[in-house]
Design an enzyme around this catalytic site. Structure first.
Site, mmCIF file in Angstrom:
data_model
loop_
_atom_site.group_PDB
_atom_site.id
_atom_site.type_symbol
_atom_site.label_atom_id
_atom_site.label_comp_id
_atom_site.label_asym_id
_atom_site.label_seq_id
_atom_site.Cartn_x
_atom_site.Cartn_y
_atom_site.Cartn_z
ATOM 1 N N HIS A 91 9.389 1.758 0.838
ATOM 2 C CA HIS A 91 8.681 2.949 0.363
ATOM 3 C C HIS A 91 8.573 2.931 -1.168
ATOM 4 C CE1 HIS A 91 9.225 3.927 4.551
ATOM 5 N NE2 HIS A 91 10.538 3.806 4.378
ATOM 6 N N GLU A 128 15.125 8.289 0.757
ATOM 7 C CA GLU A 128 15.280 6.886 1.121
ATOM 8 C C GLU A 128 14.725 5.978 0.038
ATOM 9 O OE1 GLU A 128 13.826 3.691 4.571
ATOM 10 O OE2 GLU A 128 13.184 5.785 4.672
ATOM 11 N N HIS A 183 15.984 -0.585 3.823
ATOM 12 C CA HIS A 183 15.611 0.727 4.349
ATOM 13 C C HIS A 183 16.857 1.516 4.733
ATOM 14 C CE1 HIS A 183 11.208 0.078 4.838
ATOM 15 N NE2 HIS A 183 11.576 -1.192 4.896
ATOM 16 N N GLU A 268 18.175 -1.803 7.984
ATOM 17 C CA GLU A 268 18.363 -0.352 8.005
ATOM 18 C C GLU A 268 19.847 -0.108 7.751
ATOM 19 O OE1 GLU A 268 16.063 1.910 8.263
ATOM 20 O OE2 GLU A 268 14.323 0.961 9.240
#
Length: 306
Positions: A91, A128, A183, A268
């Site tokens: 992101h 995040e 992430h 993750e």
């Protein structure tokens, strides 16, 4: 001349000669103190040669057996010299201000998806995108210590994105030896743990992962092992028993993996929406341990360590 007088004359001649001979014997016998090859006052031969039996001395002298003396530091090793690693901070902090742009659809080979998303956040509001960028910077520092050339897909130096297809293209253009996309999950409260996403074997449109699935799996296995060891966290149990055991999951719906031509995985790191995981992800000390875990996994993969 009487016999007694002759004896005195003979003794007068012989005694000085005997004394002189004794002095010569003392000088030329025993430990040599002069002449070619004899040691000087400093202990070295006068002709400048170093005695072969004399070991080096001083604080830098090697200890018996060739080992360095206690407390000596070995020279710094750079096992990743010449290697290129791409880190993809998931992101972008600016995505939230560019919703129209990141909602644009892009081709991922198996279909079309949004260019990017804003990512998730903890209940306390820790984004995040901030987490992934901080972790990527910490990981970069560790990898550079190992000699790697580290490139980013973004460092909040662009207004938004880049889009997921461009993120894959950055790793491809770099001909990266390994790519890790960082992430944090946004699952339900109570779901805890990390997992590593591997590319499925995909051959459709612009997607062709057949050449990278094996390498990506090895990268993912090393990453899962080292990340768990460094952080003390466990693989996510909420994705099924296989993931709970290995920390790995395979997906074919992520453009960043589908379009990659070099070994690549997603990590993750935990679940932002669970308070206990969020507390870890928000802790700078934990993020530093996580960075070392990521770097250790990449290093193990690239050096072939088990």
């Amino acid at each position: 001349m009487s016999a007694g007088r002759r004896l005195l004359v003979v003794l007068a001649v012989l005694v000085p000669l005997a004394l002189a001979g004794g002095l010569v014997w003392l000088v030329t016998s025993g430990d040599r103190t002069s002449g070619p090859g004899a040691p000087s006052a400093s202990g070295a031969p006068a002709d400048g040669r170093t005695p072969s039996a004399a070991p080096p001395s001083g604080p830098d002298a090697p200890a018996p057996g060739g080992d360095r003396p206690p407390g000596a530091s070995p020279s710094a090793e750079r096992p990743l010299a010449g290697r290129v690693v791409v880190l993809d901070p998931g992101h972008n902090p600016g995505n939230r201000d560019h919703t129209a742009e990141i909602n644009r659809q892009v081709d991922i080979g198996t279909g079309r998806k949004e260019c990017d998303t804003t990512g998730t956040a903890s209940d306390a509001g820790y984004p995040e995108a901030d987490f992934t960028l901080d972790l990527a910077r910490r990981t970069r520092a560790v990898l550079r210590e190992q000699g790697a050339e580290v490139r980013f897909t973004q460092e909040a130096d662009v207004p938004f994105g880049p889009c997921i297809d461009e993120r894959a293209a950055i790793g491809n253009r770099a001909n990266a030896d390994a790519v890790v996309s960082l992430h944090a999950d946004g699952s339900a409260r109570g779901n805890r743990g990390f997992h590593v996403i591997l590319p499925a074997e995909v051959r459709q449109g612009d997607a062709d992962t057949r050449g990278i699935t094996a390498g990506s799996r090895r990268l993912g296995e090393h990453l899962a092992d080292r990340f768990a060891e460094a952080t003390g966290t466990r693989p996510a149990g909420y994705l099924g028993p296989q993931t709970a055991d290995s920390g790995l999951v395979v997906r074919g719906d992520l453009g960043g993996l589908n379009l990659s031509r070099v070994p690549k995985v997603f990590l993750e790191c935990g679940n932002m929406r669970d308070p206990r995981d969020a507390a870890l992800l928000s802790d700078p000390a934990w993020r530093q341990r996580a960075a070392r875990g990521v770097a250790a996994g990449v290093t193990a993969y690239l050096t072939g360590n088990q």
